[in-house]
Design a protein around this motif. Sequence first.
Motif, short mmCIF file in Angstrom:
data_model
loop_
_atom_site.label_atom_id
_atom_site.label_comp_id
_atom_site.label_asym_id
_atom_site.label_seq_id
_atom_site.Cartn_x
_atom_site.Cartn_y
_atom_site.Cartn_z
N ASN A 304 35.33 35.33 39.93
CA ASN A 304 35.59 35.36 38.50
C ASN A 304 34.44 35.85 37.64
O ASN A 304 34.65 36.19 36.46
CB ASN A 304 36.02 33.98 38.03
CG ASN A 304 37.42 33.62 38.46
OD1 ASN A 304 38.12 34.46 39.01
ND2 ASN A 304 37.83 32.40 38.22
N ASP A 305 33.21 35.88 38.16
CA ASP A 305 32.11 36.39 37.33
C ASP A 305 32.37 37.83 36.88
O ASP A 305 31.78 38.28 35.89
CB ASP A 305 30.79 36.34 38.11
CG ASP A 305 30.15 34.97 38.05
OD1 ASP A 305 30.27 34.30 37.01
OD2 ASP A 305 29.53 34.56 39.05
N CYS A 308 34.66 36.91 33.65
CA CYS A 308 34.36 35.80 32.75
C CYS A 308 33.35 36.20 31.68
O CYS A 308 32.46 37.03 31.91
CB CYS A 308 33.80 34.61 33.54
SG CYS A 308 35.07 33.65 34.40
N GLN A 310 31.33 33.76 30.23
CA GLN A 310 30.19 32.86 30.33
C GLN A 310 29.04 33.48 31.13
O GLN A 310 29.26 34.10 32.17
CB GLN A 310 30.60 31.54 30.98
CG GLN A 310 29.50 30.49 30.99
CD GLN A 310 29.93 29.19 31.65
OE1 GLN A 310 30.83 29.17 32.47
NE2 GLN A 310 29.27 28.10 31.30
N ARG A 318 29.16 40.46 34.27
CA ARG A 318 30.55 40.68 33.84
C ARG A 318 30.89 42.17 33.91
O ARG A 318 30.14 43.03 33.42
CB ARG A 318 30.75 40.15 32.43
CG ARG A 318 32.11 40.48 31.82
CD ARG A 318 32.23 39.83 30.43
NE ARG A 318 33.27 40.46 29.65
CZ ARG A 318 34.58 40.19 29.72
NH1 ARG A 318 35.00 39.27 30.57
NH2 ARG A 318 35.45 40.81 28.98
N GLN A 351 35.66 29.69 38.24
CA GLN A 351 35.80 29.32 36.83
C GLN A 351 37.26 29.09 36.48
O GLN A 351 38.17 29.53 37.18
CB GLN A 351 35.18 30.38 35.94
CG GLN A 351 33.65 30.49 36.05
CD GLN A 351 33.20 31.53 37.05
OE1 GLN A 351 33.91 31.82 38.03
NE2 GLN A 351 32.04 32.13 36.82
N ASP A 364 37.57 29.68 30.21
CA ASP A 364 37.03 31.01 29.88
C ASP A 364 38.15 31.94 29.49
O ASP A 364 39.12 32.13 30.23
CB ASP A 364 36.28 31.57 31.09
CG ASP A 364 35.30 32.68 30.70
OD1 ASP A 364 35.77 33.74 30.23
OD2 ASP A 364 34.09 32.47 30.84
N ILE A 367 39.45 34.78 31.91
CA ILE A 367 40.47 34.47 32.92
C ILE A 367 41.85 34.55 32.30
O ILE A 367 42.80 35.07 32.91
CB ILE A 367 40.21 33.08 33.53
CG1 ILE A 367 38.87 33.08 34.27
CG2 ILE A 367 41.34 32.67 34.45
CD1 ILE A 367 38.44 31.70 34.72
#
Length: 532
Positions: A304-305, A308, A310, A318, A351, A364, A367
Amino acid sequence: MTSQNNEFDLELSRRKLLAAAGLGGGAVVAASMIGPGRAEAAVPSLPSSDPVKTPPVAGLHLQFGADASSDMVVSWHTLQPVQHPRVVLGRLDGKFEQTVEAKASSYTDAKAGQIVYAYHAKLKGLKANSAYLYGAMHDGAEPEFATFRTSPRGRAPFTFTSFGDQGTPTLCKKFVPPEGVTLPSLPFVNDNLGSPAAGDTTLGVERLQPLFHLFNGDLCYANLSEDRVRTWWDFWDNNSRSARKRPWMPSAGNHENELGNGPIGYQAYQTYFSVPESAGQTDITRGLWYAFTAGSMRVISIANDDICYQDGGNSYVRGYSKGAQKTWLEKQLAAARDNRDVDWIVVCMHQVAISTADMFNGADLGIREEWVPLFDKYGVDLVVCGHEHHYERSHPIRGRESNATLTPVPAATATDVIDTTKGTVHMVIGGGGTSVPSNQLFFNPPACRVITAVGEPDPKTGKRPPVYVKEQAPWFAVRNAAHAYGFAAFAVDPGSERGGITTIKVTYYDVVGPDGQIAPFETFTLQRPRRD
């Protein structure tokens, strides 16, 4: 290893396996197999071990290949290069089947300058739903033995487990007292957010002996450690107790992002694990997303990075796949839902899209923008996550509100029996052992903080501060405020009739003491029609 296999004398089986493979350590058994007077000539010894120069087989663990009924990968690692890494494979009675060479890979930890070597032996053509005995070895080292079971093929019952956010139960650095405070001696403390519970959760999983375990990211928090290599070693010392006997299938969390270890920070994670290959990946993104089939279930692990907002790792990455992961994910979901042999689609990620914790990470928006519409479109049944260090779950969600946070819409509100054709159930299972739980931070009444953007990097920390928007939580179903640590078990029942109902009985267990003592917190059932 299932209970019916406990009758085997595994020590005798190990010796027979070595002997049949033409290796030392089984001369007595070999003599009975090949006749008197010939054992020494027929069974060459393993190269003699120099314990000073030869590293042991460390961190033995398993991963499924793309077809869990026929493919298994045996992995281990060392801090020095070795010769002739390989795996011998046989049955629980010691009957030898094959020897498979292990492929070596390595990375250099940018912080310590230490090279780590990993070895992955890919076992192919295995028999479905079958127990095997294997030995991992390299020249000069004592073999390490364990057993595993392949997945059933097609519609058959099995159980898997899941948690995220573990850390280690070990102490890695000296305590630094506050300024002006002097202590006669400095104790060691944990520097990877671990706790004693990080060992208890592993033993809790072993009490249930699942077919496999889904690890929902933030494995050991090595990126926070003074000694990242030691933290990985401690992680595997703890978890090999389980992972050598059943695959631990991971997803990459933000704390797998280690500064300097590869262009986007995941090289350690990518070296220790050998997961199924996926289209659209480069050497930089290798192993960060993958899928496998177990029984009538398709499991899809995503990173998910990539999407995301964050800023949660050692570097802000990202968008690193430039859309390649999303393209792959949609193709996987479409193929799985079109496959009449696949009833269940389960997504494993780190996440979260939902959380009712205040003053923690939060949900987040990335997502909800990128993944949730795909989950809706292709009818994903279940999503297991970590990131928030507690347990909670959503109602089945389908669609979203037209607001700034794209609030998911609950499709039903029953909490005991849930029809997943109506929507996707999200489970936050982040109580794997971290010393920073979030179960005492819940909004009352339930609400959610959603990260909708990040600000400019802070000149002091280099981190991008999150921008939060608070929302109501109509999707909220159940949460556990009383206990911080635990995991979920999923018992898949394929049903007995073509076109009938298949179910997954879900039990969330609190881990309540040493030796993996567990107590059920709640049980509920997911159901859907079979796809045949």
